[in-house]
Design an enzyme around this catalytic site. Structure first.
Site, PDB file in Angstrom:
ATOM      1  CG  ASP A  54      35.892  54.023  37.080  1.00 52.33           C
ATOM      2  OD1 ASP A  54      36.527  52.915  36.250  1.00 52.33           O
ATOM      3  OD2 ASP A  54      34.666  53.875  37.262  1.00 52.33           O
ATOM      4  CG  ASN A  81      48.280  46.476  39.115  1.00 53.00           C
ATOM      5  OD1 ASN A  81      48.367  45.118  39.097  1.00 53.00           O
ATOM      6  ND2 ASN A  81      47.237  46.657  40.083  1.00 53.00           N
ATOM      7  CE1 TYR A 157      42.713  38.542  34.536  1.00 53.17           C
ATOM      8  CE2 TYR A 157      43.926  36.538  34.115  1.00 53.17           C
ATOM      9  CZ  TYR A 157      43.709  37.629  34.676  1.00 53.17           C
ATOM     10  OH  TYR A 157      44.794  38.269  35.385  1.00 53.17           O
ATOM     11  CE  LYS A 161      45.372  40.684  32.817  1.00 56.49           C
ATOM     12  NZ  LYS A 161      45.582  42.038  33.186  1.00 56.49           N
TER      13      LYS A 161
END
Length: 232
Positions: A54, A81, A157, A161
């Site tokens: 996790d 990932n 998001y 990134k």
């Protein structure tokens, strides 16, 4: 000696396809996943070894690194990932708690996992880290009206990134003995976007596989997609 590669979030989507493709080219793949049942099924299907992890929990990450240390003793490639999009809400409804969850899962986890696995990477003759970023974190691409990234509004998001890419370049500067590169998979049909992406998972993993298999002379501190280097 075949490369040993550890992939987080590998029980489905881009992670699973990356694991499948790297297994095909001879890598010993360690399939990391949070869900034990799904992870074991995915690993069995590919002939990989499942390692429970996790990425949001320090203890779980430490246990995964200890597991790999006891069994393989090293990794040659780490692929960060695992990630989430967060709740799909309007910008007006976005909360600090929601953003914190996205940043912890997508950004802090990269630090958490990388730090824990550095000793295993340094046991390799040519260690490499591949961080899965996104074109949604690119200032250039999100301002280009010809790109799909310019049509998407996803503050948490996109910010996560952008941070992943900057973490990658900072790590590349800090560590001369480990290569760090980032990848934009492109708009790929996965659970993250309700399978609305225009690329297949094979196309979405092209750049990840490239970075995981390239010669060490290819360099560090880069971000690429399946077509080559990206503007940032």
């Amino acid at each position: 000696m075949p490369k040993t590669t550890f992939i987080t979030g590998a029980n489905k989507g881009l992670g699973f396809e990356t694991a499948r493709r790297l297994t095909e080219v001879g890598h010993t793949v360690l399939l990391g996943a949070h869900d034990v049942d799904r992870g074991r099924r995915a690993a069995t299907a590919l002939g990989a070894r499942f390692v429970q992890i996790d990425v949001t929990e320090d203890a779980s990450v430490a246990a995964a690194a200890a597991d790999v240390a006891a069994n393989e003793g090293r990794i040659d490639v780490l692929i960060n990932n695992a990630g989430i999009t967060g709740s799909i809400v309007s910008v007006e409804e976005l909360t600090g708690t929601e953003v914190a969850l996205v940043l912890d899962t997508n950004v802090v986890s990269v630090v958490r996992v990388t730090t824990a696995f550095l000793p295993l990477l340094r046991a390799s003759g040519a260690p490499a880290v591949v961080n899965v970023s996104s074109g949604l974190g690119s200032v250039a691409l999100t301002h280009d009206p010809e790109r799909v990234e310019s049509k998407v509004i996803a503050p948490a998001y996109a910010a996560s990134k952008a941070a992943v890419t900057m973490l990658t370049t900072q790590y590349a500067k800090a560590f001369g003995d480990v290569r760090f590169n980032a990848v934009d998979p492109g708009y790929t049909a996965t659970d993250l976007n309700g399978h609305t992406g225009t690329q297949t998972v094979a196309e979405g993993t092209d750049a990840i596989v490239t970075l995981a298999t390239e010669d060490p002379s290819a360099g560090t501190g880069r971000i690429i997609d399946r077509y080559g280097p990206l503007p940032w």
